[in-house]
Design a protein around this motif. Structure first.
Motif, mmCIF file in Angstrom:
data_model
loop_
_atom_site.group_PDB
_atom_site.id
_atom_site.type_symbol
_atom_site.label_atom_id
_atom_site.label_comp_id
_atom_site.label_asym_id
_atom_site.label_seq_id
_atom_site.Cartn_x
_atom_site.Cartn_y
_atom_site.Cartn_z
ATOM 1 N N LEU A 120 11.866 1.840 -0.342
ATOM 2 C CA LEU A 120 11.893 1.167 0.993
ATOM 3 C C LEU A 120 12.846 -0.027 1.044
ATOM 4 O O LEU A 120 12.481 -0.897 0.060
ATOM 5 C CB LEU A 120 10.632 1.055 1.711
ATOM 6 C CG LEU A 120 9.833 2.341 2.065
ATOM 7 C CD1 LEU A 120 8.307 1.953 2.068
ATOM 8 C CD2 LEU A 120 10.540 3.226 3.174
ATOM 9 N N ASP A 121 13.565 0.131 2.059
ATOM 10 C CA ASP A 121 14.138 -1.887 2.401
ATOM 11 C C ASP A 121 13.485 -2.407 2.712
ATOM 12 O O ASP A 121 11.892 -1.835 3.134
ATOM 13 C CB ASP A 121 15.349 -1.248 2.700
ATOM 14 C CG ASP A 121 15.768 -0.943 4.071
ATOM 15 O OD1 ASP A 121 14.250 -0.693 4.384
ATOM 16 O OD2 ASP A 121 16.500 -0.709 4.930
ATOM 17 N N PHE A 180 -2.947 -4.005 -7.104
ATOM 18 C CA PHE A 180 -3.591 -4.601 -6.511
ATOM 19 C C PHE A 180 -1.886 -5.875 -6.160
ATOM 20 O O PHE A 180 -2.557 -6.612 -4.808
ATOM 21 C CB PHE A 180 -4.583 -5.807 -6.775
ATOM 22 C CG PHE A 180 -5.108 -7.207 -6.197
ATOM 23 C CD1 PHE A 180 -6.257 -6.011 -4.848
ATOM 24 C CD2 PHE A 180 -5.681 -8.243 -6.121
ATOM 25 C CE1 PHE A 180 -7.172 -7.044 -3.901
ATOM 26 C CE2 PHE A 180 -5.950 -9.171 -5.236
ATOM 27 C CZ PHE A 180 -6.519 -7.978 -4.074
ATOM 28 N N ASP A 181 -1.830 -6.102 -7.208
ATOM 29 C CA ASP A 181 0.114 -7.216 -6.616
ATOM 30 C C ASP A 181 0.302 -6.638 -5.373
ATOM 31 O O ASP A 181 1.434 -6.904 -4.691
ATOM 32 C CB ASP A 181 0.610 -7.493 -8.248
ATOM 33 C CG ASP A 181 -0.442 -8.371 -8.697
ATOM 34 O OD1 ASP A 181 -1.167 -9.856 -7.799
ATOM 35 O OD2 ASP A 181 0.099 -8.854 -10.398
ATOM 36 N N VAL A 182 0.786 -5.320 -6.058
ATOM 37 C CA VAL A 182 1.263 -4.296 -5.405
ATOM 38 C C VAL A 182 1.029 -4.452 -4.062
ATOM 39 O O VAL A 182 1.462 -4.271 -3.029
ATOM 40 C CB VAL A 182 1.581 -2.757 -5.642
ATOM 41 C CG1 VAL A 182 2.321 -1.939 -4.792
ATOM 42 C CG2 VAL A 182 2.516 -2.439 -7.453
ATOM 43 N N MET A 183 -0.531 -3.828 -3.264
ATOM 44 C CA MET A 183 -0.983 -3.881 -2.582
ATOM 45 C C MET A 183 -1.363 -5.188 -1.641
ATOM 46 O O MET A 183 -0.592 -5.661 -0.617
ATOM 47 C CB MET A 183 -2.168 -3.675 -2.602
ATOM 48 C CG MET A 183 -2.449 -2.381 -3.170
ATOM 49 S SD MET A 183 -4.348 -1.893 -2.515
ATOM 50 C CE MET A 183 -4.829 -2.973 -3.975
ATOM 51 N N LEU A 184 -0.814 -6.902 -2.678
ATOM 52 C CA LEU A 184 -0.753 -7.489 -1.727
ATOM 53 C C LEU A 184 1.193 -8.359 -1.450
ATOM 54 O O LEU A 184 1.224 -9.103 -0.472
ATOM 55 C CB LEU A 184 -0.940 -8.683 -2.514
ATOM 56 C CG LEU A 184 -3.289 -9.612 -3.053
ATOM 57 C CD1 LEU A 184 -3.981 -9.875 -3.106
ATOM 58 C CD2 LEU A 184 -3.077 -8.926 -1.030
ATOM 59 N N ALA A 185 1.615 -7.510 -2.292
ATOM 60 C CA ALA A 185 3.047 -7.874 -2.074
ATOM 61 C C ALA A 185 3.788 -7.546 -0.900
ATOM 62 O O ALA A 185 3.060 -6.510 0.352
ATOM 63 C CB ALA A 185 4.329 -7.280 -3.062
ATOM 64 N N SER A 186 4.582 -8.580 -0.012
ATOM 65 C CA SER A 186 5.195 -8.190 1.080
ATOM 66 C C SER A 186 6.158 -7.153 1.044
ATOM 67 O O SER A 186 6.508 -7.009 0.009
ATOM 68 C CB SER A 186 6.197 -9.453 1.384
ATOM 69 O OG SER A 186 6.940 -8.898 2.829
ATOM 70 N N PRO A 187 5.774 -6.167 2.340
ATOM 71 C CA PRO A 187 6.743 -5.157 2.584
ATOM 72 C C PRO A 187 7.872 -5.146 3.308
ATOM 73 O O PRO A 187 8.150 -4.329 3.450
ATOM 74 C CB PRO A 187 5.791 -3.934 3.095
ATOM 75 C CG PRO A 187 4.829 -4.611 3.348
ATOM 76 C CD PRO A 187 4.729 -6.223 2.629
ATOM 77 N N ILE A 188 7.849 -6.367 3.705
ATOM 78 C CA ILE A 188 9.196 -6.493 4.466
ATOM 79 C C ILE A 188 10.147 -7.737 3.870
ATOM 80 O O ILE A 188 11.618 -8.080 4.301
ATOM 81 C CB ILE A 188 8.713 -6.910 5.451
ATOM 82 C CG1 ILE A 188 7.773 -7.925 6.168
ATOM 83 C CG2 ILE A 188 8.012 -5.629 6.686
ATOM 84 C CD1 ILE A 188 7.665 -8.118 7.814
ATOM 85 N N GLU A 189 9.198 -8.842 3.143
ATOM 86 C CA GLU A 189 10.133 -9.474 3.106
ATOM 87 C C GLU A 189 10.901 -9.818 1.536
ATOM 88 O O GLU A 189 9.451 -9.005 0.533
ATOM 89 C CB GLU A 189 9.466 -10.950 3.186
ATOM 90 C CG GLU A 189 8.725 -11.408 4.146
ATOM 91 C CD GLU A 189 10.200 -11.727 4.679
ATOM 92 O OE1 GLU A 189 10.750 -12.455 4.374
ATOM 93 O OE2 GLU A 189 10.150 -11.165 6.463
ATOM 94 N N PRO A 190 11.242 -10.241 0.576
ATOM 95 C CA PRO A 190 11.908 -10.125 -0.778
ATOM 96 C C PRO A 190 10.868 -11.000 -1.337
ATOM 97 O O PRO A 190 10.235 -12.119 -0.637
ATOM 98 C CB PRO A 190 13.503 -10.200 -0.858
ATOM 99 C CG PRO A 190 14.286 -10.349 0.872
ATOM 100 C CD PRO A 190 12.713 -10.581 1.785
ATOM 101 N N LEU A 191 10.849 -10.881 -2.227
ATOM 102 C CA LEU A 191 9.944 -11.798 -3.494
ATOM 103 C C LEU A 191 11.052 -13.283 -3.165
ATOM 104 O O LEU A 191 11.747 -13.351 -2.027
ATOM 105 C CB LEU A 191 11.132 -11.495 -4.880
ATOM 106 C CG LEU A 191 10.659 -10.489 -5.897
ATOM 107 C CD1 LEU A 191 10.883 -10.251 -7.519
ATOM 108 C CD2 LEU A 191 8.515 -10.320 -6.153
#
Length: 173
Positions: free
Chosen positions: A79-80, A18-29
């Protein structure tokens, strides 16, 4: 009487799917999370360098950083932040030296000594931590969390006896 199954060790992951899915795919931590990770990792390295008796927790946080870098190097492409595929390489060759230095420090501790690294090992780990800090700035949160989960999975497999040819003996400190 029924046979009882041997109890399996259940490993808990720091991040969930769930954390993976909610994490931003375009912004760093987020900045505070990056700072927290790097502060702990550099603090552990500093303790291994200078503290009278470094703790196993110091060794563990530094090992986590090196293991995460190993995952990023060996399990790519990733992916970046732009969604482009990126292959992370260890151009300087410091990763293998850092892994060896930490393994030797763990063995030294198991033999009754302090958890210490030699000068070359310290330089290798310092270089790997610098590279990890750079990657935290440019890779999206989702990529970093995926790498974290893959690293945990690999360590759990090694502890369960499922080793791969390139794995180094894990020191359970």
């Amino acid at each position: 009487m029924k046979k009882q199954k041997p109890k399996r060790t259940i490993y808990v992951y720091r991040y969930t799917l769930f954390d993976v899915m909610l994490a931003s795919p375009i912004e760093p931590l987020q900045e505070h999370l990056r700072r927290h990770q790097l502060t702990r990792m550099h603090g552990g390295l500093e303790a291994m360098e200078k503290a009278p008796t470094p703790t196993t927790e110091d060794w563990r946080v530094v090992s986590d950083a090196v293991n995460l870098m190993e995952t990023l190097v060996k399990n790519g492409p990733w992916l970046d932040c732009d969604g482009d595929s990126v292959e992370i390489i260890d151009a300087a060759g410091l990763l293998a030296d850092a892994i060896t230095a930490l393994a030797m420090a763990g063995k030294r501790h198991k033999a009754g000594g302090n958890i210490r690294m030699d000068g070359a090992g310290i330089q290798a780990v310092r270089g790997v931590l610098a590279d990890y800090g750079d990657l935290l700035e440019v890779l999206p949160a989702r990529t970093m969390i995926k790498a974290h989960r893959e690293t945990e999975r690999r360590i759990h497999e090694i502890l369960a006896g499922k080793r791969k040819p390139h794995d180094i003996e894990i020191c359970d400190l």
